[in-house]
Enzyme design. Sequence first.
Site, mmCIF file in Angstrom:
data_model
loop_
_atom_site.group_PDB
_atom_site.id
_atom_site.type_symbol
_atom_site.label_atom_id
_atom_site.label_comp_id
_atom_site.label_asym_id
_atom_site.label_seq_id
_atom_site.Cartn_x
_atom_site.Cartn_y
_atom_site.Cartn_z
ATOM 1 N N ASP A 156 44.357 46.710 36.721
ATOM 2 C CA ASP A 156 43.068 47.307 37.609
ATOM 3 C C ASP A 156 43.254 46.304 38.766
ATOM 4 O O ASP A 156 44.156 45.380 38.794
ATOM 5 C CB ASP A 156 41.720 47.053 36.812
ATOM 6 C CG ASP A 156 40.773 47.171 37.675
ATOM 7 O OD1 ASP A 156 40.608 48.178 38.399
ATOM 8 O OD2 ASP A 156 39.816 46.237 37.890
ATOM 9 N N ASP A 164 40.399 45.811 41.722
ATOM 10 C CA ASP A 164 39.281 44.786 42.215
ATOM 11 C C ASP A 164 38.620 44.299 41.156
ATOM 12 O O ASP A 164 38.332 44.950 39.982
ATOM 13 C CB ASP A 164 38.238 46.014 42.776
ATOM 14 C CG ASP A 164 38.651 46.695 43.938
ATOM 15 O OD1 ASP A 164 38.302 46.346 44.988
ATOM 16 O OD2 ASP A 164 39.325 47.904 43.991
ATOM 17 N N ASP A 188 38.785 44.405 34.042
ATOM 18 C CA ASP A 188 37.568 43.468 34.276
ATOM 19 C C ASP A 188 36.164 44.161 33.948
ATOM 20 O O ASP A 188 35.033 43.763 34.456
ATOM 21 C CB ASP A 188 37.538 42.825 35.509
ATOM 22 C CG ASP A 188 37.239 43.772 36.715
ATOM 23 O OD1 ASP A 188 36.185 43.703 37.502
ATOM 24 O OD2 ASP A 188 37.600 45.133 36.704
#
Length: 220
Positions: free
Chosen positions: A7, A9, A169
Site C-alpha cells: 500500500d 499512504d 496499514d
Amino acid sequence: MRTVIFDLDGTLADTSGDLLAAANACFRQMGLGDMLTHPGDAATALRGGKMMLSSGLKRAGQYDEKTVDEFYPVLIEAYRDAIDHHSYLYPGAMEAVEALKLAGYGVGICTNKPEALAEQLMRSFGVRDAFAALVGADTLPVRKPDPEPLFEAARRAGGDPAKTILIGDSDTDRNTSANAGVPSVLVTFGPAGGDMAALKPEALLHRYEDLPGVVARLIG
C-alpha cells in the site's frame, strides 16, 4: 515469482500532512476555516478525500453529501498542486524494497489513491522506478478491498498472484489480503498503528529493517 505488494499512504509514506492541507483548502473556500488538524486527524486523512471532507463538515455541523461530492474534485486539484510539501517516505522503506528485490521478489504498489496521483507522488520522491507495478484506485473497475487490484499488481510485477503478500496499514488492506487468500503484514508506525493488532494480520511490522525476514517467513 513471489511478489511483495505495498500500500502507499500510511505504509510506504506518511502523506497525511499534504492530504489535510488540501482538505483545509476546501473548507476555507466554504468559509469554514481549517477544520482538520495535524497530527490529530492524520488517520482520517489516510482514509481518503471524501472521508476528510465528511469529517470536517460534520465537525462544523454542516455535513451534506452533495457538498462532499462537489468539493472532492477541488480537493484533488489542491492536492495535485502541493502533493509533496509535507509528505515523506518512512525510514528504511526503500532499503527494505531493495533488499527484497535482491532476494528475488517482485515488488509493486497497490493503492486506493488515484493512479495518476500515486505516480506523481512516487516520481516526486524519485523512487517510482524501484517498483515494477503500480495499481491505483481507478486502474481497474474495482478497488481494494476487492482482491483483483492486488492480483493485478502481482501480475504486473511478474509474479504469481497466489504467491504474493500485501504490506499495508488499514482494515482495507487486511480485508484485501483476506479476500485474496494471501498473507498481510500491517505496519504499526502509521497514524493508525495502534489499531493494527486488533485486525489480526499474519504479522505486524514495527520497523522496515525487519520486513525481508518477515516476508521470507510468510511466503518463502
